[in-house]
Design an enzyme around this catalytic site. Structure first.
Site, PDB file in Angstrom:
ATOM      1  N   TYR A 234      14.438  18.027 -10.545  1.00 43.35           N
ATOM      2  CA  TYR A 234      14.479  17.175 -11.747  1.00 43.35           C
ATOM      3  C   TYR A 234      15.386  15.967 -11.493  1.00 43.35           C
ATOM      4  O   TYR A 234      15.048  14.834 -11.842  1.00 43.35           O
ATOM      5  CB  TYR A 234      14.984  18.029 -12.914  1.00 43.35           C
ATOM      6  CG  TYR A 234      14.895  17.389 -14.282  1.00 43.35           C
ATOM      7  CD1 TYR A 234      13.668  17.220 -14.927  1.00 43.35           C
ATOM      8  CD2 TYR A 234      16.040  16.984 -14.956  1.00 43.35           C
ATOM      9  CE1 TYR A 234      13.595  16.656 -16.197  1.00 43.35           C
ATOM     10  CE2 TYR A 234      15.976  16.418 -16.219  1.00 43.35           C
ATOM     11  CZ  TYR A 234      14.756  16.254 -16.839  1.00 43.35           C
ATOM     12  OH  TYR A 234      14.698  15.698 -18.106  1.00 43.35           O
TER      13      TYR A 234
ATOM     14  N   SER B 123      17.083  10.380 -17.715  1.00 41.29           N
ATOM     15  CA  SER B 123      17.906  11.513 -18.134  1.00 41.29           C
ATOM     16  C   SER B 123      19.314  11.253 -17.600  1.00 41.29           C
ATOM     17  O   SER B 123      19.493  10.440 -16.687  1.00 41.29           O
ATOM     18  CB  SER B 123      17.357  12.792 -17.493  1.00 41.29           C
ATOM     19  OG  SER B 123      18.245  13.875 -17.643  1.00 41.29           O
TER      20      SER B 123
END
Ligand SMILES: NC(=O)c1ccc[n+]([C@@H]2O[C@H](COP(=O)([O-])OP(=O)(O)OC[C@H]3O[C@@H](n4cnc5c(N)ncnc54)[C@H](O)[C@@H]3O)[C@@H](O)[C@H]2O)c1
Length: 300
Positions: free
Chosen positions: A161, A148
């Site tokens: 995350y 990501s």
């Protein structure tokens, strides 16, 4: 990898979002598909849709955080199609909030799927691919790990995350280095999407009950969920476009795949700050209203 026709792709998280698009585009290139996902109904629907078009495809319910499930996916792929050429270690989930407020169960869930899922995939599939390469000089293999932009910068209220995705970046760059020592036939890429409309902001839909929180969400966790809902659903680049970029990168043997290459400013600023020993800036500095809203919510 130059040829896709007749070759075999394994896709984790294959029942939604990027995974489903990898499956569609792999099918259009003539690939045989092995889809793994924890959500049985979406998996069944996706596999049935592919088979209805004549695509050789199997689906396995698998929780990638469990090594035995990932091994079962590999076994099923070999049994069904004989070899594996392309692996998308793609399944992922999100959780947010102030980093000290995440529970042990939050960490176990997010690191279990996002990091250990990719570790299991790398550990189980890479040796299979290297063995296939040793047997056949025409064999080509490629591993795509989905990280990501959160693996490149560290935005506030996304700590858990961020940690999982930075680890996937480290793992995949390490994989790249190590593969280059031992083979010319197996390669890897790192997919770093920015916000793209998929089901990721609703990933709690598949959270195992054993890892559910007892306490209600905190104020910061509610704020992070609202930000994620807005950012993901208003993303302008589609999952199909990201899948196409990814297949182009596999074909060209490009390592870094960015869904929003024009949005790399915060990455540059992070590395400049590191080199200049400046304190970290806000990766969302381009949208100061976000930070103001967060401060108002958290202190109000
Ligand atoms: N969409 C975005 O904005 C975005 C941005 C950056 C990174 N990503 C990453 O992209 C990847 C794919 O997510 P997406 O955006 O397509 O979301 P998505 O929710 O649409 O798809 C993820 C899939 O993974 C499956 N999954 C969840 N837990 C699993 C588990 N334990 N085992 C197996 N499968 C599991 C889900 O059921 C779902 O089908 C994830 O790694 C995510 O972190 C997404």
């Amino acid at each position: 990898m130059k040829r896709f026709q007749g070759r075999v792709a394994v896709i984790t998280g294959g029942a939604s979002g990027f995974g489903k698009e990898f499956a569609r585009q792999g099918a259009a290139l003539g690939m045989k598909l092995v889809l793994a996902d924890v959500q049985q109904d979406a998996l069944d629907e996706t596999v049935a849709g592919l088979r209805a078009q004549g695509v050789p495809a199997i689906g396995l319910r698998a929780d990638v955080s469990r090594v035995e499930d990932v091994q079962a996916v590999a076994n099923a792929a070999i049994e069904a199609f004989g070899e594996v050429n392309l692996v998308f270690n793609n399944a992922g989930v999100g959780a947010g909030g102030l980093v000290w407020e995440n529970s042990q169960k939050d960490w176990d869930w997010v690191l279990g799927v996002n990091l250990h899922g990719v570790i299991h995939g790398v550990r189980i599939f890479t040796p299979l691919m290297l063995e296939a390469a040793a047997r056949d000089p025409d064999y080509e293999g490629h591993i795509v790990n989905t990280a990501s932009m959160a693996g490149m910068v560290n935005a506030p209220t996304m700590g858990i995350y961020n940690v999982s995705k930075h680890a996937v970046v480290a793992l995949t760059e390490s994989l790249y280095q190590d593969l280059s020592l031992v083979t010319e036939q197996v390669h890897c890429s790192l997919l770093c999407p920015y916000f793209v409309p998929t089901g990721i902001h609703q990933s709690h839909r598949n959270r195992p009950s054993a890892l559910s929180n007892d306490a209600p969400p905190t104020r910061s966790q509610l704020a992070a969920q609202a930000m994620s809902d807005k950012a993901v659903t208003s993303g302008k680049v589609s999952a199909a476009e990201v899948a196409k970029m990814t297949f182009d990168a596999i074909r060209a043997d490009s390592f870094y795949v960015y869904s929003h290459p024009h949005a790399l400013g915060p990455v540059q600023q992070r590395f400049e700050a590191i080199l200049a020993q400046r304190n970290p800036g806000d990766p969302f500095a381009g949208k100061p209203e976000l930070r103001e809203q967060l401060i108002a919510t958290l202190r109000g």
